[in-house]
Write an enzyme that holds these catalytic residues in place. Structure first.
Site, PDB file in Angstrom:
ATOM      1  N   SER A 142       2.328   6.978 -14.964  1.00 35.05           N
ATOM      2  CA  SER A 142       1.216   7.240 -13.862  1.00 35.05           C
ATOM      3  C   SER A 142       0.359   8.070 -14.402  1.00 35.05           C
ATOM      4  CB  SER A 142       1.995   8.077 -12.578  1.00 35.05           C
ATOM      5  OG  SER A 142       1.016   8.627 -11.776  1.00 35.05           O
ATOM      6  N   TYR A 155       8.068  13.875  -8.286  1.00 36.00           N
ATOM      7  CA  TYR A 155       7.197  12.584  -8.986  1.00 36.00           C
ATOM      8  C   TYR A 155       6.435  12.928 -10.066  1.00 36.00           C
ATOM      9  CZ  TYR A 155       4.254   8.457  -8.885  1.00 36.00           C
ATOM     10  OH  TYR A 155       3.673   7.066  -9.240  1.00 36.00           O
TER      11      TYR A 155
HETATM   12  P1  NAD Z   1       5.892  -0.547  -4.389  1.00 34.35           P
HETATM   13  O1  NAD Z   1       6.320   0.251  -3.253  1.00 34.35           O
HETATM   14  O2  NAD Z   1       5.097  -1.648  -4.069  1.00 34.35           O
HETATM   15  O3  NAD Z   1       6.851  -1.107  -5.541  1.00 34.35           O
HETATM   16  C1  NAD Z   1       7.874  -0.261  -5.781  1.00 34.35           C
HETATM   17  C2  NAD Z   1       9.152  -1.201  -6.152  1.00 34.35           C
HETATM   18  O4  NAD Z   1      10.392  -0.355  -6.472  1.00 34.35           O
HETATM   19  C3  NAD Z   1       9.530  -2.183  -5.264  1.00 34.35           C
HETATM   20  O5  NAD Z   1       9.841  -3.257  -5.751  1.00 34.35           O
HETATM   21  C4  NAD Z   1      10.954  -1.423  -4.439  1.00 34.35           C
HETATM   22  O6  NAD Z   1      11.842  -2.375  -3.880  1.00 34.35           O
HETATM   23  C5  NAD Z   1      11.475  -0.954  -5.901  1.00 34.35           C
HETATM   24  N1  NAD Z   1      12.344   0.065  -5.288  1.00 34.35           N
HETATM   25  C6  NAD Z   1      12.270   1.110  -4.849  1.00 34.35           C
HETATM   26  N2  NAD Z   1      13.486   1.831  -4.785  1.00 34.35           N
HETATM   27  C7  NAD Z   1      14.478   1.246  -5.430  1.00 34.35           C
HETATM   28  C8  NAD Z   1      15.788   1.240  -5.833  1.00 34.35           C
HETATM   29  N3  NAD Z   1      16.385   2.246  -5.217  1.00 34.35           N
HETATM   30  N4  NAD Z   1      16.310   0.316  -6.704  1.00 34.35           N
HETATM   31  C9  NAD Z   1      15.559  -0.857  -7.027  1.00 34.35           C
HETATM   32  N5  NAD Z   1      14.211  -0.692  -6.625  1.00 34.35           N
HETATM   33  C10 NAD Z   1      13.614  -0.054  -6.051  1.00 34.35           C
HETATM   34  O7  NAD Z   1       4.883   0.352  -5.372  1.00 34.35           O
HETATM   35  P2  NAD Z   1       4.101   0.261  -6.600  1.00 34.35           P
HETATM   36  O8  NAD Z   1       2.649   1.067  -6.275  1.00 34.35           O
HETATM   37  O9  NAD Z   1       3.932  -1.036  -6.984  1.00 34.35           O
HETATM   38  O10 NAD Z   1       4.689   1.155  -7.528  1.00 34.35           O
HETATM   39  C11 NAD Z   1       5.191   0.724  -8.818  1.00 34.35           C
HETATM   40  C12 NAD Z   1       5.571   1.702  -9.857  1.00 34.35           C
HETATM   41  O11 NAD Z   1       4.208   2.212 -10.095  1.00 34.35           O
HETATM   42  C13 NAD Z   1       6.102   2.911  -9.356  1.00 34.35           C
HETATM   43  O12 NAD Z   1       6.784   3.755 -10.491  1.00 34.35           O
HETATM   44  C14 NAD Z   1       4.890   3.865  -9.118  1.00 34.35           C
HETATM   45  O13 NAD Z   1       5.398   5.301  -9.377  1.00 34.35           O
HETATM   46  C15 NAD Z   1       3.940   3.533 -10.115  1.00 34.35           C
HETATM   47  N6  NAD Z   1       2.583   3.938 -10.032  1.00 34.35           N
HETATM   48  C16 NAD Z   1       2.040   3.189  -8.777  1.00 34.35           C
HETATM   49  C17 NAD Z   1       0.519   3.769  -8.455  1.00 34.35           C
HETATM   50  C18 NAD Z   1      -0.200   3.409  -7.393  1.00 34.35           C
HETATM   51  O14 NAD Z   1      -1.315   3.874  -7.023  1.00 34.35           O
HETATM   52  N7  NAD Z   1       0.414   2.195  -6.512  1.00 34.35           N
HETATM   53  C19 NAD Z   1      -0.038   4.672  -9.497  1.00 34.35           C
HETATM   54  C20 NAD Z   1       0.702   5.062 -10.789  1.00 34.35           C
HETATM   55  C21 NAD Z   1       1.932   4.684 -10.873  1.00 34.35           C
END
Ligand code: NAD
Length: 260
Positions: A142, A155
């Site tokens: 991130s 986080y």
């Molecule tokens: P999202 O909530 O759409 O996806 C998260 C995924 O993780 C889902 O498939 C969920 O089922 C899974 N998950 C959560 N807990 C779990 C567990 N205990 N076991 C197995 N799977 C689990 O969110 P996203 O925005 O797509 O985020 C994905 C990654 O990207 C994360 O690591 C997040 O920190 C990172 N990220 C997101 C953003 C953003 O703005 N959306 C920015 C920077 C980084």
């Protein structure tokens, strides 16, 4: 093309993870998706990836809080497909609270899901990658692996931790044809972000556009969300032979956020 390669992607039932799954499948890789969600929806996703891209796709229900389930996800994939060539550590959760009020259980869960799960997948997948002399490990970090924001202690700690894990493992496998990198997105348009908008509109008496620009994108100079497809395209590039010399890198894709 990634034909005859197998990719395991944690947290790929929605958002960025699902985009990685589709983008790697489009390159011909077999895919193991993982994550939480409704069983029927997950099966639709799984069969959709397989039929749309003509690849094999299976689902692992491994909970990223559980080291034994995480290790089994990798060994099961190796048994089913013969190898895990691409590993994307992407599962993640968030909790926002000041440090003195931060729930201990949330701290533990965020460190486990956002950081320790990657230790367990990597330690299990690396021996096979070294043996075959080829591998790609990509960690979704991130912008918060590079800079901090208040009220996100767990986080930001987990994401800085995954930056350190990325660099360390990259050094250990540098001569084995295996690259290890972290993608560092800023705000990405995912269901997670989208679902915050109606409540914020109500709470702050703002329009949807104001919430996006002045609340969510306050830190992002482009004032544009990163798209999941842009993040996935970077992962596809990292899997290519052209990216063989990129390793141990933390790659921002953040609309200029960390340039400030
Ligand atoms: P999202 O909530 O759409 O996806 C998260 C995924 O993780 C889902 O498939 C969920 O089922 C899974 N998950 C959560 N807990 C779990 C567990 N205990 N076991 C197995 N799977 C689990 O969110 P996203 O925005 O797509 O985020 C994905 C990654 O990207 C994360 O690591 C997040 O920190 C990172 N990220 C997101 C953003 C953003 O703005 N959306 C920015 C920077 C980084």
């Amino acid at each position: 093309m990634l034909t005859n390669k197998t990719a395991v992607i944690t947290g790929s039932t929605s958002g960025i993870g699902l985009a990685y799954a589709n983008a790697l499948a489009a390159q011909g890789a077999n895919i193991v998706i993982n994550g939480l969600g409704d069983a029927g929806e997950i099966e639709k996703t799984r069969s959709g990836i397989a039929s749309e891209h003509g690849v094999k796709c299976s689902y692992s229900p491994a909970n990223m809080l559980k080291p034994d389930e995480i290790a089994s996800m990798i060994t099961d994939a190796e048994n089913e497909y013969g190898s895990v060539d691409i590993l994307i550590n992407n599962a993640g959760i968030q909790h926002v609270a000041p440090i003195e009020d931060f729930p201990i259980a949330k701290w533990d869960a965020i460190i486990a899901i956002n950081l320790s799960s990657a230790f367990h997948t990597i330690r299990t997948a690396v021996p096979g990658m070294k043996k075959r002399g080829w591998g790609r490990i990509i960690n979704t970090a991130s912008a918060h692996a590079l800079v901090a924001s208040p009220d996100k202690a767990a986080y930001v700690s987990a994401k800085h931790g995954i930056a350190g894990l990325t660099k360390t493992v990259a050094l250990e496998v540098a001569q084995n044809g295996v690259t290890v990198n972290a993608i560092c997105p800023g705000y990405v348009w995912t269901p997670l972000v989208e679902h915050q908008i109606p409540d914020t509109m109500k709470a702050r008496n703002m329009t949807e556009e104001q919430v996006k620009r002045d609340v969510l994108l306050a830190a992002q100079p482009t004032k544009q969300f990163v798209t999941v497809d842009q993040v996935a395209a970077l992962a596809v590039f990292l899997c290519s032979d052209a990216a063989a010399s990129i390793t141990g890198s933390l790659l921002p894709i953040d609309g200029g956020w960390t340039a400030e």
